[in-house]
Design a protein around this motif. Structure first.
Motif, short mmCIF file in Angstrom:
data_model
loop_
_atom_site.label_atom_id
_atom_site.label_comp_id
_atom_site.label_asym_id
_atom_site.label_seq_id
_atom_site.Cartn_x
_atom_site.Cartn_y
_atom_site.Cartn_z
N SER A 25 39.09 40.63 50.67
CA SER A 25 39.10 42.08 50.85
C SER A 25 40.45 42.67 50.45
O SER A 25 40.50 43.76 49.89
N ILE A 56 38.12 46.57 55.22
CA ILE A 56 38.95 46.21 56.37
C ILE A 56 39.55 44.83 56.15
O ILE A 56 38.86 43.89 55.76
N THR A 93 34.83 40.53 57.05
CA THR A 93 33.85 41.25 56.23
C THR A 93 32.46 40.70 56.52
O THR A 93 32.24 39.49 56.50
N ASP A 100 32.76 42.89 47.17
CA ASP A 100 33.42 42.04 48.17
C ASP A 100 32.35 41.49 49.10
O ASP A 100 31.39 42.18 49.44
MG LIG Z 1 37.01 40.35 53.88
#
Ligand SMILES: [Mg+2]
Ligand SMILES: Nc1nc2c(ncn2[C@@H]2O[C@H](COP(=O)(O)OP(=O)(O)OP(=O)(O)O)[C@@H](O)[C@H]2O)c(=O)[nH]1
Length: 472
Positions: free
Chosen positions: A251, A264, A272, A291
Motif C-alpha cells: 500500500s 491505509i 489492506t 493494491d
Molecule cells: Mg496494504
C-alpha cells in the motif's frame, strides 16, 4: 445498398453538454446553406449564399417566432437571439464531403438547443450518433478504420493511445491492410483465370508460388496481430496488480506511485482487505494500479476474503508487481508469489531499501526485472516506473513506431483472414482444385476489406457508429 438518408441535411450540437465560452451547431448536407440562411443574418449585410467557402463571418442568430421565449416577445426584444460566427465549408472539401455550415454561438445548453431547434424548424433533421463521421465514410472522405480512429482520438486518455489513434486516422492501418488485400486479390485473379482453363492443362500459378504469396500475407497479418495486445493496453490501460506478503509495503508503494495517501498504511500485517484500484499515467501509458491484501495464513474471515480477491486479481493482471520486504531474507511465500508471477509479465520490487537489505537482486531468477527501492523515501521509484513501462510496451519504441491494432473489430477480422489463409494453404497442400483454394482466399480478402470498409454491411456500420455521440 447502404442506407444513410444521405439526401437529408442533418444538424446537431457538436460541442459537449454544459456551459462553455462558445458552442457549435453543425449542419451537413445539400441544404446546409439555405437552412443556416433562414436563421442567421451576416453583419456585413451580405447574403450567406454569396460567401466564399472556408471563410468565417460574424452574424446575428434569429429564432423563428415559434421558438422565441414568450418573455422576450413581451419585453419587446428584437428577434436577434444571439451573436455567432458562421463558417461555411463547401463540399467535397469538408469533413463529411458535403456542404457544412457551423454556427458558433455562445456556449450555453439552452442557447445551443434553441439554435439546433431553429435549424430543425428550417428543414434539417437531427443527426443520429456518429452520423457526420458515417457520412464522411460513405462519401469516401475516410475509410472505416479512419472513421473509428476519430472516436479513438476523442476518447484517448494517454499520449500513447492518442498517437496510436492518430496513426490510424492518417490511414496507416488501412495502407498495411490494403497491401495484404491487394496481394490476395491479384492471386485470386490469377486463380480464377486458371479455373477457366481447367482441362487444357494450363496452370497459371504454380503451387509453390501460391504458397509463397499466402505465406507473405500471413506474415504481414501476424505482424499486425502481434501489435493488438499492446494496442489493447494502450486503449484500455494495463492492469498492474501489486502482490506480496502482508506488511511488505504494497500500500505504501501504491501511495508513492499515485503521489497521494490513497490506501491505509499501518505497521500491522493484514491492513489492506479490499481491492484498491486507481489509474495513473505512466509516461503516456495509462495504468490501472491495483493494491491487494497481503498473502498470509489467517483465521480472520474478512482477511481471508481479501486474500481470495488478491488471488483473482493476480489472474487478471497484465503485469504483476511483486513486492518483497528487502530487510528480511526471502521466505517460501515470497518464492511462491514470484513463481506464480513468472508465468506472465512481472517486475519485482525489493522494498525498504532505506534500511540495510538482506535480499540481493542477484538471488532472483535470470531474466527477471528487479528494482530495489524505498516506498518510504521514494528512492528507486523512477527506475520502477521505467521497468514497468518497458515490460508493458517494450521500452516505449513500439508505442510510437508503426501501426498498432487497437480495435477489437479489426483484431477479429485479422483473425478470420488468418484462418481462411490457413485453410487455403491446407487445400493447396492437399492438392485441392483451384476453385476451392479461391473460396478461402476470397474469404480472407473480404475479412480484410471489412477493416477498411470496402466490404461492409448496414449492420456493421450501425454497430460502429452507434457508439459515437450525436454531433460527431
Ligand atoms: Mg496494504
Ligand atoms: N522503512 C521502510 N518502511 C516501509 C517502507 N514501505 C512500507 N514500510 C512500512 O511497512 C509497514 C507496512 O506497510 P504497508 O504499506 O501497509 O504494507 P502492505 O504490504 O500494504 O501491508 P498489508 O496491507 O497488511 O498486506 C508500514 O509500517 C510502513 O510504514 C519502506 O520503504 N521503508
Amino acid at each position: 445498398m447502404l442506407s444513410g438518408g444521405l439526401e437529408d441535411t442533418i444538424c446537431a450540437i457538436a460541442t459537449p453538454a454544459g456551459e462553455g465560452g462558445i458552442g457549435i451547431v453543425r449542419l451537413s448536407g445539400a441544404r446546409a446553406l439555405p437552412i443556416a440562411a433562414a436563421i442567421v443574418r451576416l453583419r456585413s449585410g451580405r447574403s450567406l449564399s454569396s460567401i466564399a467557402s472556408h471563410t468565417l463571418h460574424l452574424a446575428d442568430v434569429r429564432l423563428p417566432s415559434s421558438l422565441k421565449p414568450p418573455q422576450a416577445a413581451d419585453a419587446g426584444l428584437s428577434n436577434v437571439f444571439d451573436q455567432a460566427l458562421v463558417v461555411y465549408m463547401k463540399g467535397p472539401r469538408s469533413f463529411t464531403g458535403e456542404d457544412i455550415v457551423e454556427i458558433q454561438s455562445h456556449g450555453g445548453s439552452l442557447i445551443l438547443s434553441l439554435v439546433c431547434r431553429a435549424c430543425l424548424a428550417a428543414g434539417a433533421r437531427l443527426a443520429t450518433p456518429g452520423e457526420f463521421t458515417k457520412r464522411a465514410f460513405l462519401n469516401g472522405r475516410l475509410d472505416l478504420s479512419q472513421a473509428e480512429a476519430v472516436l479513438d482520438a476523442i476518447r484517448a486518455k494517454s499520449a500513447a493511445s492518442l498517437t496510436a489513434a492518430q496513426r490510424q486516422l492518417r490511414g496507416e492501418l488501412a495502407r498495411e491492410v490494403d497491401v495484404a488485400r491487394d496481394a490476395l486479390l491479384r492471386l485470386l485473379a490469377q486463380l480464377e483465370a486458371g479455373i477457366d482453363f481447367v482441362g487444357e492443362e494450363i496452370e497459371l500459378v504454380g503451387r509453390q508460388e501460391l504458397l509463397q504469396t499466402i505465406d507473405g500475407v500471413v506474415a504481414l497479418l501476424q505482424r499486425l496481430e502481434a501489435t493488438a495486445r499492446e494496442g489493447r493496453l494502450l486503449r484500455e490501460g494495463a492492469r498492474v496488480v501489486i502482490t506480496g506478503r502482508a506488511n511488505v509495503g504494497k500500500s505504501s508503494l501504491l501511495n508513492r506511485l499515485l503521489k497521494e495517501d490513497r490506501a491505509i498504511v499501518t505497521a500491522v500485517p493484514g491492513t489492506t482487505r479490499d481491492i484498491i484500484e486507481e489509474a495513473i499515467d505512466l509516461d503516456g501509458v495509462m495504468i490501472h494500479l491495483v493494491d491487494t491484501a497481503g498473502i498470509r495464513e489467517t483465521d480472520d474471515p474478512l482477511e481471508r476474503e481479501g486474500i481470495k480477491r488478491s488471488r483473482s486479481a493476480q489472474k487478471e493482471a497484465d503485469l504483476q508487481l511483486v513486492v518483497i520486504d528487502g530487510t528480511v531474507p526471502l521466505n517460501e511465500d515470497d518464492r511462491d508469489l514470484i513463481d506464480q508471477a513468472a508465468a506472465g509479465k512481472h517486475v519485482i520490487a525489493i522494498n525498504k531499501a532505506d534500511l540495510p537489505l538482506r535480499v540481493a537482486p542477484s538471488v532472483m531468477r535470470s531474466g527477471t526485472t528487479c528494482v530495489a527501492l524505498s516506498a518510504k523515501t521514494g528512492d528507486g521509484i523512477n527506475r520502477l516506473r521505467v521497468a514497468i513501462r518497458s515490460q508493458l510496451v517494450g521500452g516505449g519504441a513500439e508505442a510510437t513506431d508503426g501501426v498498432l491494432v487497437t480495435n477489437v473489430r479489426h483484431q477479429a477480422a485479422l483473425d478470420r483472414a488468418g484462418e481462411s489463409l490457413a485453410q487455403a494453404k491446407d487445400s493447396v497442400r492437399a492438392g485441392m482444385p483451384n476453385e476451392l483454394v479461391a473460396v478461402d482466399i476470397r474469404g480472407a480478402a473480404d475479412a480484410l476489406g471489412e477493416i477498411t470498409g470496402v466490404i461492409t454491411t448496414d449492420e456493421i456500420l450501425e454497430q460502429i457508429f452507434s457508439t459515437f455521440c450525436i454531433g460527431k
